[in-house]
Design a protein around this motif. Structure first.
Motif, PDB file in Angstrom:
ATOM      1  N   GLN A 138     -14.106   5.181  97.016  1.00  0.00           N
ATOM      2  CA  GLN A 138     -13.462   4.385  95.744  1.00  0.00           C
ATOM      3  C   GLN A 138     -12.257   4.489  95.386  1.00  0.00           C
ATOM      4  O   GLN A 138     -11.583   3.264  95.634  1.00  0.00           O
ATOM      5  CB  GLN A 138     -14.215   5.136  94.718  1.00  0.00           C
ATOM      6  CG  GLN A 138     -14.107   4.093  93.702  1.00  0.00           C
ATOM      7  CD  GLN A 138     -15.082   4.440  92.011  1.00  0.00           C
ATOM      8  OE1 GLN A 138     -16.135   5.200  92.630  1.00  0.00           O
ATOM      9  NE2 GLN A 138     -14.886   4.325  91.122  1.00  0.00           N
ATOM     10  N   VAL A 139     -11.194   5.079  95.638  1.00  0.00           N
ATOM     11  CA  VAL A 139      -9.968   5.312  96.261  1.00  0.00           C
ATOM     12  C   VAL A 139      -9.310   3.821  96.675  1.00  0.00           C
ATOM     13  O   VAL A 139      -8.468   3.085  96.244  1.00  0.00           O
ATOM     14  CB  VAL A 139      -9.053   6.409  95.825  1.00  0.00           C
ATOM     15  CG1 VAL A 139      -7.783   6.286  95.895  1.00  0.00           C
ATOM     16  CG2 VAL A 139      -9.392   7.296  95.356  1.00  0.00           C
ATOM     17  N   VAL A 140      -9.945   3.990  97.659  1.00  0.00           N
ATOM     18  CA  VAL A 140      -9.238   2.657  98.890  1.00  0.00           C
ATOM     19  C   VAL A 140      -9.840   1.392  98.593  1.00  0.00           C
ATOM     20  O   VAL A 140      -9.153  -0.080  98.349  1.00  0.00           O
ATOM     21  CB  VAL A 140     -10.122   3.193 100.424  1.00  0.00           C
ATOM     22  CG1 VAL A 140      -9.055   1.837 101.395  1.00  0.00           C
ATOM     23  CG2 VAL A 140      -9.179   4.173 100.378  1.00  0.00           C
ATOM     24  N   GLU A 141     -11.013   1.119  98.316  1.00  0.00           N
ATOM     25  CA  GLU A 141     -11.824  -0.092  97.659  1.00  0.00           C
ATOM     26  C   GLU A 141     -10.631  -0.375  96.733  1.00  0.00           C
ATOM     27  O   GLU A 141     -10.936  -1.357  96.094  1.00  0.00           O
ATOM     28  CB  GLU A 141     -13.177   0.284  96.854  1.00  0.00           C
ATOM     29  CG  GLU A 141     -14.161  -0.620  96.202  1.00  0.00           C
ATOM     30  CD  GLU A 141     -15.315  -0.324  96.639  1.00  0.00           C
ATOM     31  OE1 GLU A 141     -16.263  -1.226  95.286  1.00  0.00           O
ATOM     32  OE2 GLU A 141     -15.996   0.632  96.665  1.00  0.00           O
ATOM     33  N   GLU A 142     -10.644   0.469  95.806  1.00  0.00           N
ATOM     34  CA  GLU A 142      -9.765  -0.538  94.182  1.00  0.00           C
ATOM     35  C   GLU A 142      -8.958  -0.562  94.082  1.00  0.00           C
ATOM     36  O   GLU A 142      -8.182  -1.455  94.301  1.00  0.00           O
ATOM     37  CB  GLU A 142     -10.087   1.026  92.762  1.00  0.00           C
ATOM     38  CG  GLU A 142     -11.492   1.003  92.594  1.00  0.00           C
ATOM     39  CD  GLU A 142     -11.394   1.807  91.504  1.00  0.00           C
ATOM     40  OE1 GLU A 142     -10.648   2.084  90.886  1.00  0.00           O
ATOM     41  OE2 GLU A 142     -12.385   2.873  90.722  1.00  0.00           O
ATOM     42  N   LEU A 143      -7.805   0.315  95.769  1.00  0.00           N
ATOM     43  CA  LEU A 143      -6.583  -0.104  95.563  1.00  0.00           C
ATOM     44  C   LEU A 143      -6.466  -1.277  96.251  1.00  0.00           C
ATOM     45  O   LEU A 143      -5.484  -2.262  96.020  1.00  0.00           O
ATOM     46  CB  LEU A 143      -5.789   1.230  96.755  1.00  0.00           C
ATOM     47  CG  LEU A 143      -6.112   2.235  96.357  1.00  0.00           C
ATOM     48  CD1 LEU A 143      -4.837   2.920  97.561  1.00  0.00           C
ATOM     49  CD2 LEU A 143      -4.581   1.735  94.560  1.00  0.00           C
ATOM     50  N   LYS A 144      -7.910  -1.748  97.429  1.00  0.00           N
ATOM     51  CA  LYS A 144      -7.272  -2.967  97.793  1.00  0.00           C
ATOM     52  C   LYS A 144      -8.030  -4.187  97.157  1.00  0.00           C
ATOM     53  O   LYS A 144      -7.407  -5.113  97.748  1.00  0.00           O
ATOM     54  CB  LYS A 144      -8.518  -3.349  98.842  1.00  0.00           C
ATOM     55  CG  LYS A 144      -8.421  -2.701 100.678  1.00  0.00           C
ATOM     56  CD  LYS A 144      -8.934  -1.920 101.275  1.00  0.00           C
ATOM     57  CE  LYS A 144      -9.213  -1.297 102.725  1.00  0.00           C
ATOM     58  NZ  LYS A 144      -9.592  -0.967 103.504  1.00  0.00           N
ATOM     59  N   SER A 145      -8.722  -3.902  96.206  1.00  0.00           N
ATOM     60  CA  SER A 145      -8.840  -5.172  94.877  1.00  0.00           C
ATOM     61  C   SER A 145      -8.043  -5.617  93.961  1.00  0.00           C
ATOM     62  O   SER A 145      -8.010  -7.196  93.688  1.00  0.00           O
ATOM     63  CB  SER A 145     -10.337  -4.319  94.551  1.00  0.00           C
ATOM     64  OG  SER A 145      -9.494  -3.277  93.345  1.00  0.00           O
ATOM     65  N   ASN A 146      -6.868  -4.320  93.953  1.00  0.00           N
ATOM     66  CA  ASN A 146      -5.792  -4.607  93.228  1.00  0.00           C
ATOM     67  C   ASN A 146      -5.727  -5.312  92.453  1.00  0.00           C
ATOM     68  O   ASN A 146      -5.143  -6.422  91.433  1.00  0.00           O
ATOM     69  CB  ASN A 146      -5.068  -5.710  94.391  1.00  0.00           C
ATOM     70  CG  ASN A 146      -3.318  -5.994  93.794  1.00  0.00           C
ATOM     71  OD1 ASN A 146      -2.823  -4.579  93.224  1.00  0.00           O
ATOM     72  ND2 ASN A 146      -2.346  -6.889  94.242  1.00  0.00           N
ATOM     73  N   GLY A 147      -7.192  -5.072  91.245  1.00  0.00           N
ATOM     74  CA  GLY A 147      -6.915  -5.624  89.836  1.00  0.00           C
ATOM     75  C   GLY A 147      -6.432  -4.663  88.803  1.00  0.00           C
ATOM     76  O   GLY A 147      -6.193  -3.703  89.043  1.00  0.00           O
ATOM     77  N   PRO A 148      -6.384  -5.339  87.488  1.00  0.00           N
ATOM     78  CA  PRO A 148      -6.175  -4.760  86.203  1.00  0.00           C
ATOM     79  C   PRO A 148      -6.681  -2.949  86.417  1.00  0.00           C
ATOM     80  O   PRO A 148      -7.735  -2.786  86.934  1.00  0.00           O
ATOM     81  CB  PRO A 148      -5.407  -5.392  85.131  1.00  0.00           C
ATOM     82  CG  PRO A 148      -6.526  -6.821  85.809  1.00  0.00           C
ATOM     83  CD  PRO A 148      -7.158  -6.630  87.433  1.00  0.00           C
ATOM     84  N   PHE A 149      -5.967  -2.263  86.190  1.00  0.00           N
ATOM     85  CA  PHE A 149      -6.431  -0.423  85.671  1.00  0.00           C
ATOM     86  C   PHE A 149      -7.625  -0.961  85.082  1.00  0.00           C
ATOM     87  O   PHE A 149      -8.335   0.022  85.348  1.00  0.00           O
ATOM     88  CB  PHE A 149      -5.078   0.565  85.427  1.00  0.00           C
ATOM     89  CG  PHE A 149      -4.782   0.967  86.953  1.00  0.00           C
ATOM     90  CD1 PHE A 149      -5.312   2.062  87.304  1.00  0.00           C
ATOM     91  CD2 PHE A 149      -3.667   0.065  87.238  1.00  0.00           C
ATOM     92  CE1 PHE A 149      -4.667   2.676  88.637  1.00  0.00           C
ATOM     93  CE2 PHE A 149      -2.471   0.991  88.017  1.00  0.00           C
ATOM     94  CZ  PHE A 149      -3.177   2.025  89.138  1.00  0.00           C
ATOM     95  N   ASN A 150      -6.856  -1.296  83.962  1.00  0.00           N
ATOM     96  CA  ASN A 150      -8.061  -1.358  82.835  1.00  0.00           C
ATOM     97  C   ASN A 150      -9.431  -1.765  82.721  1.00  0.00           C
ATOM     98  O   ASN A 150     -10.798  -1.657  82.314  1.00  0.00           O
ATOM     99  CB  ASN A 150      -7.459  -2.041  81.775  1.00  0.00           C
ATOM    100  CG  ASN A 150      -7.635  -3.225  81.837  1.00  0.00           C
ATOM    101  OD1 ASN A 150      -7.954  -4.277  82.753  1.00  0.00           O
ATOM    102  ND2 ASN A 150      -7.759  -3.718  79.831  1.00  0.00           N
ATOM    103  N   HIS A 151      -9.662  -2.878  84.605  1.00  0.00           N
ATOM    104  CA  HIS A 151     -10.893  -3.282  84.303  1.00  0.00           C
ATOM    105  C   HIS A 151     -11.674  -2.618  85.779  1.00  0.00           C
ATOM    106  O   HIS A 151     -12.344  -3.044  86.384  1.00  0.00           O
ATOM    107  CB  HIS A 151     -10.698  -4.790  85.547  1.00  0.00           C
ATOM    108  CG  HIS A 151     -10.260  -5.276  84.609  1.00  0.00           C
ATOM    109  ND1 HIS A 151      -9.175  -7.131  84.039  1.00  0.00           N
ATOM    110  CD2 HIS A 151     -10.574  -5.664  83.053  1.00  0.00           C
ATOM    111  CE1 HIS A 151      -9.660  -7.677  83.231  1.00  0.00           C
ATOM    112  NE2 HIS A 151     -10.077  -6.630  82.637  1.00  0.00           N
TER     113      HIS A 151
END
Length: 294
Positions: A138-151
């Motif tokens: 999930q860390v990798v997935e969220e890094l790739k999405s590059n969205g705002p932290f609060n989202h």
């Protein structure tokens, strides 16, 4: 995709986002666990003075950054090293060779246990309180999405534990820092699922009639039997509420310490009123049973 595959396929991405990972607790405390090469056990990083295991992505980042500085031409990703904390000699090593795309046991020339252990120690000093985390996938997935932290899905974990404690304390009336014989914590299991752990301390104080009976049968024997009976009642009570014993009761003379786990499907369940009321009812029943002896 396994944690090891996720790591080796996204190693550069993880290093490039070191500051972001170190600054976000759910990423920083993601546990890094890899399969051992032969016997199916796990290599874990982060533990005692002679072996490196059960660690977090944040501590690994510190290790990897230092390794790259000292071995700039090496393509090995350090996974595990065990050896002497005094001499620094490495007796057992596991790494991943990126060029060969395989696990290797031969350590890089000059590698000492200190190249990993001191960074694990530094990480624990910097972040002594473990936070709720997400899997490395999930860390990798969220890094790739590059969205705002609060989202990002992991953002809610920053306050979820404290929200849970506040809600449970409000409904149950049992404050974590004020009650000495009832405790509760929100933890995670090895699959990152939430676990509510309730602990209780049972201390036997005999009534006048019980002291008279114990004098006839032997005080120590009588108290030990009484403790076992009450622990059995606690175990049955926990089972009725869907809790499981976390470990064997710690019994010493007239005192018994017990812990019970309630495993939840996901973190949404932790804040549902049905869950809170269930835990509250269990703790109040435990409190009534324990208060008989105070």
């Amino acid at each position: 995709m396994s944690a090891l595959s996720t790591l080796v396929n996204n190693y550069d991405l993880i290093l490039e986002n070191k500051l972001e990972i170190m600054g976000h607790a759910p990423y920083r405390f993601s546990r890094v666990t890899f399969p051992k090469m032969r016997d199916g056990r796990k290599y874990r990083v982060g533990g005692d003075a002679t072996s490196i295991y059960d660690g977090h992505l944040g501590s690994y980042l510190m290790i990897w950054e230092n390794f790259q500085k000292q071995w700039p031409d090496s393509d090995i990703i350090l996974l595990r090293a065990a050896g002497s904390p005094l001499s620094g000699a490495v007796f057992s090593f596991a790494g991943y060779a990126r060029t060969q795309k395989q696990l290797v046991r031969e350590k890089p020339e000059g590698l000492r246990t200190g190249h990993m252990l001191r960074f694990l120690s530094r990480f624990r000093q910097m972040f002594p309180k473990t936070a709720l985390a997400v899997p490395i996938e999930q860390v990798v997935e969220e890094l790739k999405s590059n969205g705002p932290f609060n989202h990002r899905p992991s953002y809610r974990l920053l306050t979820l534990r404290e929200d849970f404690y506040y809600l449970l304390a409000t409904v149950s009336g049992i404050q974590r820092k004020e009650h000495t014989h009832i405790t509760y914590s929100l933890l995670q299991d090895s699959m990152y699922r939430p676990v509510v752990r309730v602990g209780a301390v049972l201390q036997i104080e005999l009534t006048h009639d019980e002291r008279r009976r114990s004098a006839l049968s032997g005080s120590a024997v009588y108290v030990a039997d009484l403790v076992k009976e009450e622990v059995a009642k606690l175990n049955q009570l926990a089972d009725n509420y869907g809790f499981e014993a976390y470990m064997r009761p710690q019994i010493s003379n007239s005192v018994a310490e017990v812990e019970f786990d309630l495993k939840l499907a996901d973190f949404d369940k932790a804040l549902e009123m049905e869950t809170i009321q269930r835990i509250t009812a269990f703790m109040h029943d435990v409190d009534r049973l324990c208060s008989r002896f105070y």
